[in-house]
Design a protein around this motif. Structure first.
Motif, PDB file in Angstrom:
ATOM      1  N   GLU A 104       0.833  -1.214   0.000  1.00  0.00           N
ATOM      2  CA  GLU A 104       0.000   0.000   0.000  1.00  0.00           C
ATOM      3  C   GLU A 104       0.861   1.255   0.000  1.00  0.00           C
ATOM      4  N   TRP A 105       1.927   1.251   0.790  1.00  0.00           N
ATOM      5  CA  TRP A 105       2.753   2.463   0.849  1.00  0.00           C
ATOM      6  C   TRP A 105       3.612   2.613  -0.409  1.00  0.00           C
ATOM      7  N   VAL A 106       3.922   1.484  -1.078  1.00  0.00           N
ATOM      8  CA  VAL A 106       4.603   1.601  -2.380  1.00  0.00           C
ATOM      9  C   VAL A 106       3.688   2.272  -3.390  1.00  0.00           C
ATOM     10  N   LYS A 107       2.405   1.900  -3.366  1.00  0.00           N
ATOM     11  CA  LYS A 107       1.451   2.560  -4.248  1.00  0.00           C
ATOM     12  C   LYS A 107       1.359   4.052  -3.922  1.00  0.00           C
ATOM     13  N   ALA A 108       1.365   4.353  -2.608  1.00  0.00           N
ATOM     14  CA  ALA A 108       1.327   5.769  -2.221  1.00  0.00           C
ATOM     15  C   ALA A 108       2.556   6.502  -2.714  1.00  0.00           C
ATOM     16  N   LEU A 109       3.730   5.816  -2.685  1.00  0.00           N
ATOM     17  CA  LEU A 109       4.960   6.431  -3.199  1.00  0.00           C
ATOM     18  C   LEU A 109       4.864   6.685  -4.687  1.00  0.00           C
ATOM     19  N   VAL A 110       4.286   5.723  -5.407  1.00  0.00           N
ATOM     20  CA  VAL A 110       4.111   5.909  -6.850  1.00  0.00           C
ATOM     21  C   VAL A 110       3.198   7.101  -7.126  1.00  0.00           C
ATOM     22  N   ILE A 111       2.104   7.165  -6.363  1.00  0.00           N
ATOM     23  CA  ILE A 111       1.174   8.294  -6.552  1.00  0.00           C
ATOM     24  C   ILE A 111       1.870   9.610  -6.234  1.00  0.00           C
ATOM     25  N   ALA A 112       2.691   9.612  -5.184  1.00  0.00           N
ATOM     26  CA  ALA A 112       3.402  10.844  -4.838  1.00  0.00           C
ATOM     27  C   ALA A 112       4.372  11.241  -5.933  1.00  0.00           C
ATOM     28  N   ASN A 113       5.035  10.234  -6.556  1.00  0.00           N
ATOM     29  CA  ASN A 113       5.931  10.566  -7.665  1.00  0.00           C
ATOM     30  C   ASN A 113       5.159  11.104  -8.853  1.00  0.00           C
ATOM     31  N   TRP A 114       4.019  10.473  -9.130  1.00  0.00           N
ATOM     32  CA  TRP A 114       3.202  10.986 -10.237  1.00  0.00           C
ATOM     33  C   TRP A 114       2.654  12.382  -9.941  1.00  0.00           C
ATOM     34  N   SER A 115       2.481  12.729  -8.677  1.00  0.00           N
ATOM     35  CA  SER A 115       1.925  14.057  -8.351  1.00  0.00           C
ATOM     36  C   SER A 115       2.844  15.183  -8.802  1.00  0.00           C
ATOM     37  N   ARG A 116       4.141  14.874  -8.996  1.00  0.00           N
ATOM     38  CA  ARG A 116       5.035  15.906  -9.501  1.00  0.00           C
ATOM     39  C   ARG A 116       4.735  16.240 -10.966  1.00  0.00           C
ATOM     40  N   LYS A 117       4.045  15.303 -11.634  1.00  0.00           N
ATOM     41  CA  LYS A 117       3.627  15.541 -13.023  1.00  0.00           C
ATOM     42  C   LYS A 117       2.114  15.712 -13.087  1.00  0.00           C
ATOM     43  N   ALA A 118       1.547  16.404 -12.112  1.00  0.00           N
ATOM     44  CA  ALA A 118       0.081  16.534 -12.044  1.00  0.00           C
ATOM     45  C   ALA A 118      -0.465  17.346 -13.196  1.00  0.00           C
ATOM     46  N   GLU A 119       0.309  18.314 -13.651  1.00  0.00           N
ATOM     47  CA  GLU A 119      -0.206  19.196 -14.712  1.00  0.00           C
ATOM     48  C   GLU A 119      -0.393  18.436 -16.020  1.00  0.00           C
ATOM     49  N   PRO A 120       0.601  17.725 -16.522  1.00  0.00           N
ATOM     50  CA  PRO A 120       0.344  16.994 -17.782  1.00  0.00           C
ATOM     51  C   PRO A 120      -0.676  15.881 -17.602  1.00  0.00           C
ATOM     52  N   VAL A 121      -0.692  15.243 -16.420  1.00  0.00           N
ATOM     53  CA  VAL A 121      -1.691  14.196 -16.201  1.00  0.00           C
ATOM     54  C   VAL A 121      -3.098  14.787 -16.236  1.00  0.00           C
ATOM     55  N   SER A 122      -3.285  15.931 -15.577  1.00  0.00           N
ATOM     56  CA  SER A 122      -4.595  16.573 -15.599  1.00  0.00           C
ATOM     57  C   SER A 122      -4.996  16.964 -17.010  1.00  0.00           C
ATOM     58  N   LYS A 123      -3.990  17.440 -17.775  1.00  0.00           N
ATOM     59  CA  LYS A 123      -4.279  17.802 -19.171  1.00  0.00           C
ATOM     60  C   LYS A 123      -4.665  16.563 -19.964  1.00  0.00           C
ATOM     61  N   LEU A 124      -3.985  15.469 -19.706  1.00  0.00           N
ATOM     62  CA  LEU A 124      -4.304  14.225 -20.404  1.00  0.00           C
ATOM     63  C   LEU A 124      -5.706  13.751 -20.055  1.00  0.00           C
ATOM     64  N   ILE A 125      -6.057  13.876 -18.804  1.00  0.00           N
ATOM     65  CA  ILE A 125      -7.424  13.483 -18.400  1.00  0.00           C
ATOM     66  C   ILE A 125      -8.453  14.334 -19.118  1.00  0.00           C
TER      67      ILE A 125
END
Length: 1101
Positions: free
Chosen positions: A150-171
């Protein structure tokens, strides 16, 4: 998906309002809030989620993030949550699970070696491979691996949060592509459906030939005959019987088969015309029926009606089809309970829609721009009074929505149902104890809004009322505090605060804006620009005590302004600046609380005396203060609290006159007590009721010894005081009189109150104030002063039953009255002697008017008689005693025949005998004096010729002479002298008349003597002759005898040759005989000067 933390798509239908958030800017149709979270409706924005994911609190502009995408692309934020919330929840979950795991491991069985106590061996330091220990390790390892994942998944999400802008644009792009693809697919399906439906919409070519044949002949031979059989018509009796049977089946089913299945809300039903009508008050009415007698078969829907207003009277066709489908489906699956739930939820939804519609309509019309209406699915929120607080301040609103009817954590009952619930938030805080019952039969947003606003208005006014009620003025009921709540019309609810005796300040709250309104609007704005209404609404968040202090300051300003306006016409002026510093008054008013002072001064009173009004929330106090100047600074020398009524006094002309009276009274009281203190006269003070004072004012009475008052100047009379009076005097201040200084002004009358009340305003130099003191003395023998009934004179009264004399003594305010009072008491002795002589006399003498300075009495020549008729037919002569001078004087009215006796009577009155013999002499000599008047009047014509005359001399009160001077003629003597003396014989008073000439021959034998002898010896006489004199009764026959002798002598004088004959005086002459007496009796009695027009005092019990 990476880059976002998603939540479940399900959400509660009753969402909270978004009123307390700040208004932000908009970008791409998205509102940006100060915390960096933008939202559509009530959802959080992606920017806020991305900021939280990045751990940064700095908001990112939506324009900078979406500037490379067109506005048509919708920004998706639904389901996003901040990373901080996600991590905190995960940490909390991990912590809780770790605690549960530790507790579970503790419950697992221990190894057998540990239970046998073999831990001290060398094997204890080796690994424990027992099955129990291995199971614990396996379980602990499994737990750690799961949490690690679970905390590895949280770490992955935290790493992806640094790219929140392109991810939001992609969504956003992916959502836009899918939405566009769905539009394309939907358009294609729509076109295919239209093409398919057009096949059935084709109309064949019309058969014009057949139509023409049918229309012209009514038949067409080439058309086939189908020979349909018409159904037989059902008779009315069969229809009625069928309906009755159907009603019976419905009644049996509902009362037997469905009795326990009928929901509580459907207990009210009617069966008629083959259908059952269930009525739910305030919601709906539904008609159901059955098509089979099998109780297992379902009910069927027939009709539906709303049971509240406003609602459509008939349902539209699509709505009826929808209700028919849903109700029949519910009846099939859940029976009557399902039918009720479907229709109940439908009605609640419709009611909420109507509430919202009315709210929007109100915001457009009556409550324009004053409401903020927000729809929240099956709920709505309305914010009112939007301009009362700033945008970032607490707001007031209420939420009306559908509630589930179950409490938190509880299981709802099977028959429970949803309902409409109202939650009120006042200034941002929910008020949970407020109850707002909703009218189920009438849907009215305005009524709910009025009730909520009315509760808010009541809260505001009640807060003011509760705070004011605890203050001293209102706690002791010294001022009126009114609180009136008008149900249904909250704008009319009023808080009334008494300003003065007649005026009250009304405070209302505006229904639409929530602003405080003060009325009436004509209240004077004291002290320049003082505007109470603007000050009250300046800051709504101000504590209530500051508002109360503002109201009190306005009241004090109002009182001062009114005193200025009304006081000028009554001679009162407001002193600005104050005569002494505020610190000098602290010992009087205290050091606690806020105080406002008003200093008043009255023209005509001493310049160093003031009235100070102390105003505060604790109560108003009026002070009488004497100010002296010492070493260049003003200080308070004397102060006294005016014991006025604790209620607010009426600031009217009467009150100001009473204030003048009472302040002058207290100054006079201080002056009287000061004079007694200086002369070392003992006194006592006692609080007794004084009815002569104005209501609400009390002045103590002063008791002093009578001997000490009189003995100051006449010490020799101290011993005689006990013979006629008790040795005490009660002194009461009775009135204050305004005396004008102009001599031409008529004297003012004395009243029970100060003359200020009706007097015209005058300048200070034109008038002065005089105190009127009521001094009362109790006599030892009241019967001695019996004739003194009621008013003795205008300023003296006597009560015989109480034996009390009351004196009104006038003196200037602050001066002593001891000298004047001693002089009045000296006059009582003279008055007692005079009254006693009149009372003890056996002659017909009675008092007409008695005062301390004058005794007016009437008398006749008769003895005292109890026959009122005789006394009424007898002419009465009046006289008066003047007791004001050092020697008592007797005054006769004009025309009184006894005026010639005034000198002898005065000597008798001032002799040792006093007034004791005066009534007897006045009555006994009255017939003689009347006869002498007739004699003098009869000789007036002869005297004018200078030849003959008559002279009447008074030697003593019981000896008179009549001297006739005759012209030379037949008589030998020129003089004829008659002596008339009053003598007593055998206890009877008689008059002796005889001739007594000067010289040796007292009774010469001449013609005059023969004429007299002839009269004395006449027949039918009422006198008797005794040699050379004649005796007549003191009352009867005297006047006739004197008149007969005078007629004979006058006839002798007229018959003389040297005297021409004169016409005899007519008996009807105005001043002759009895007719003169009758005329005198008919004349109005002269009134004693100074008596008419005076107001006298009364001495009651």
């Amino acid at each position: 998906m990476p880059g976002a933390v998603m939540m479940d798509s399900g959400a509660s239908h009753l969402q909270s309002t978004n009123h307390d958030r700040n208004n932000g800017s908009f970008a791409n149709g998205v509102r940006e809030t100060p915390n960096g979270v933008a939202a559509h409706g009530d959802e959080s924005t992606a920017s806020g989620a991305h900021s939280a994911l990045n751990g940064s609190q700095t908001p990112i502009s939506a324009a900078s993030r979406m500037n490379d995408l067109p506005d048509e692309i919708q920004h998706i934020t639904q389901g996003f949550v901040p990373l901080g919330v996600f991590l905190s929840r995960l940490a909390q979950q991990t912590h809780n699970q770790l605690g549960d795991e530790i507790a579970a491991l503790a419950k697992m069985p221990m190894p057998s070696s540990a239970m046998n106590g073999n831990l001290a061996t060398s094997d204890a330091f080796m690994d424990d491979n027992s099955p129990e220990n291995l199971n614990k390790k396996v379980r602990l390892l499994s737990f750690v691996q799961e949490r690690h994942g679970e905390w590895v998944k949280a770490l992955v999400i935290a790493n992806w949060s640094r790219k929140a802008e392109p991810v939001s644009k992609l969504i956003d792009l992916m959502h836009h592509i899918q939405k566009t693809r769905a539009y394309y697919q939907g358009s294609l399906d729509y076109m295919i459906n239209i093409k398919r439906d057009l096949t059935y919409a084709r109309i064949p070519t019309p058969d014009l030939r057949t139509a023409l044949q049918v229309l012209s002949t009514g038949q067409a031979p080439w058309m086939p005959e189908l020979h349909y059989i018409q159904p037989p018509q059902i008779p009315a009796e069969d229809k009625l019987r069928w309906i009755e049977n159907h009603n019976t089946l419905l009644s049996i089913r509902l009362n037997l088969d469905e009795y326990e299945k009928i929901p509580q809300q459907f207990q009210d039903f009617d069966i008629n015309v083959g259908r059952v009508t269930f009525k739910v008050p305030g919601e709906f009415e539904v008609d159901l029926t059955i098509v089979d007698d099998d109780p297992e078969k379902q009910f069927y829907f027939i009709d539906f009606r709303f049971a509240f207003r406003p609602a459509p009277s008939e349902l539209s066709a699509p709505l009826r089809e929808f209700i028919d489908l849903k109700v029949n489906e519910a009846l099939l699956n859940d029976g009557l309970l399902g039918c009720y739930k479907v229709l109940h939820e439908f009605v609640l939804t419709h009611k909420m829609t109507e509430y919202v519609r009315q709210a929007v309509e109100l915001n457009r019309r009556r409550w324009a721009n004053m409401l903020q209406v927000e729809r929240l699915r099956r709920a709505m929120s309305i914010r009112y009074w939007s301009g009362r607080h700033p945008s970032d301040g607490p707001q007031s609103y209420f939420i009306l929505g559908v509630a589930s009817g179950k409490g938190p954590g509880s299981v709802p009952a099977p028959d429970s149902s949803t309902y409409l619930r109202l939650r009120w938030f006042r200034d941002g805080v929910e008020v949970k104890d407020a109850q707002f019952p909703l009218d189920e039969k009438v849907v009215s947003t305005e009524a709910i809004l009025n009730r909520v606003v009315g509760k808010h208005i009541e809260h505001i006014l009640r807060t003011f009322h509760t705070t004011l009620e605890s203050q001293g003025r209102f706690l002791r009921r010294e001022a009126v505090l009114g609180f009136n709540i008008v149900d249904g019309h909250p704008g009319e609810s009023t808080l009334r605060i008494q300003l003065d005796h007649n005026q009250a300040l009304s405070i209302k709250v505006a229904l639409l804006t929530g602003m405080l309104l003060t009325s009436p609007q004509s209240l004077p704005q004291s002290r320049g620009t003082f505007d109470l209404q603007s000050q009250l609404n300046k800051d709504a968040k101000r504590p209530v005590m500051e508002h109360v202090a503002l109201l009190e300051r306005f009241r004090c300003s109002y009182i001062e302004d009114k005193l200025k306006r009304f006081g000028v016409s009554r001679g009162w002026s407001v002193c600005n600046p104050h005569p002494v510093k505020f610190e000098e008054t602290r010992p009087l008013i205290g050091t606690r609380g806020s105080h406002q002072l008003i200093w008043l001064k009255r023209h005509g009173l001493p310049d160093n005396w003031y009235i100070m009004v102390d105003q505060s929330l604790g109560g108003d106090t009026w002070w009488l203060i004497e100010v002296i100047t010492s070493s260049g600074s003003a200080k308070i020398a004397t102060h006294a609290c005016l014991p006025l009524s604790p209620s607010t006094p009426p600031l009217s002309d009467k009150f100001l006159a009473d204030l003048t009276f009472f302040s002058s009274t207290m100054m006079s009281q201080i002056g009287i007590l000061g004079a007694m203190h200086r002369e070392k006269i003992k006194y006592a003070v006692q609080n007794l009721k004084n009815t002569t004072l104005p209501s609400g004012m009390k002045v103590p009475s002063i008791y002093v010894k009578l001997s000490e008052i009189i003995g100051r100047q006449h010490s020799h009379v101290i011993k005689s005081i006990s013979s006629w009076a008790y040795d005490f005097v009660a002194i009461n201040l009775k009135s204050i009189v305004n005396r004008t200084a102009k001599p031409q002004e008529p004297p003012k009358t004395l009243g029970m109150q100060g003359d200020d009340q009706n007097a015209a305003p005058m300048q200070a130099e034109q008038h002065r104030y005089v105190m009127v003191v009521d001094a009362r003395v109790k006599v030892a023998d009241p019967t001695r002063f019996g004739p003194l009934k009621g008013n003795v004179e205008r300023d003296v009264a006597f009560n015989e039953r109480l034996g009390v004399f009351s004196f009104l003594v006038e003196a200037e305010v602050g001066s002593s009255i001891l000298d004047i009072l001693a002089h009045r008491l000296q006059a009582l002795s003279r008055l007692a002697n005079s009254i006693d002589a009149i009372r003890r006399s056996d002659r017909d003498v009675q008092c007409e008017e008695i005062t301390l300075s004058t005794v007016k009495f009437s008398y006749t020549d008769q003895a005292r008689s109890t026959n009122a008729e005789i006394r009424q037919n007898t002419h009465r002569w009046t006289a008066s005693l003047d007791l004001q001078t050092d020697d008592v004087k007797l005054r006769f009215d004009s025309g009184n025949p006894q005026i010639r006796l005034v000198e002898q009577l005065d000597r008798l009155i001032n002799s040792t005998d006093g007034f004791r013999g005066v009534p007897w002499f006045l009555s006994m000599t009255l017939p003689l004096q009347r006869a002498l008047d007739v004699v003098e009047h009869a000789w007036e014509a002869t005297n004018m010729k200078g030849r003959c005359c008559v002279k009447v001399s008074v030697l003593t009160l019981d000896w008179y002479t009549i001297q006739y001077i005759l012209s030379p003629g037949k008589t030998k003597s020129k003089h004829l002298t008659l002596s008339i003396r009053l003598q007593s014989h055998s206890g009877q008073s008689e008059w002796h008349i005889y001739r007594e000439e000067p010289g040796q021959e007292k009774q010469p034998d001449d013609e005059a003597q023969r004429v007299l002898q002839k009269v004395w010896a006449s027949e039918k006489r009422m006198w008797r002759q005794l040699g050379g004199n004649v005796v007549v009764d003191a009352v009867k026959g005297l006047e006739a005898l004197v008149k007969a002798m005078d007629d004979a002598v006058r006839a002798l004088a007229v018959s003389s040759p040297a005297v021409p004959k004169q016409a005899q005086p007519k008996p009807a002459a105005p001043r002759n005989g009895a007719q003169n007496q009758g005329a005198a009796a008919n004349r109005p009695r002269p009134q004693q000067p100074g008596v008419a027009g005076r107001v006298v005092i009364s001495l009651d019990d």
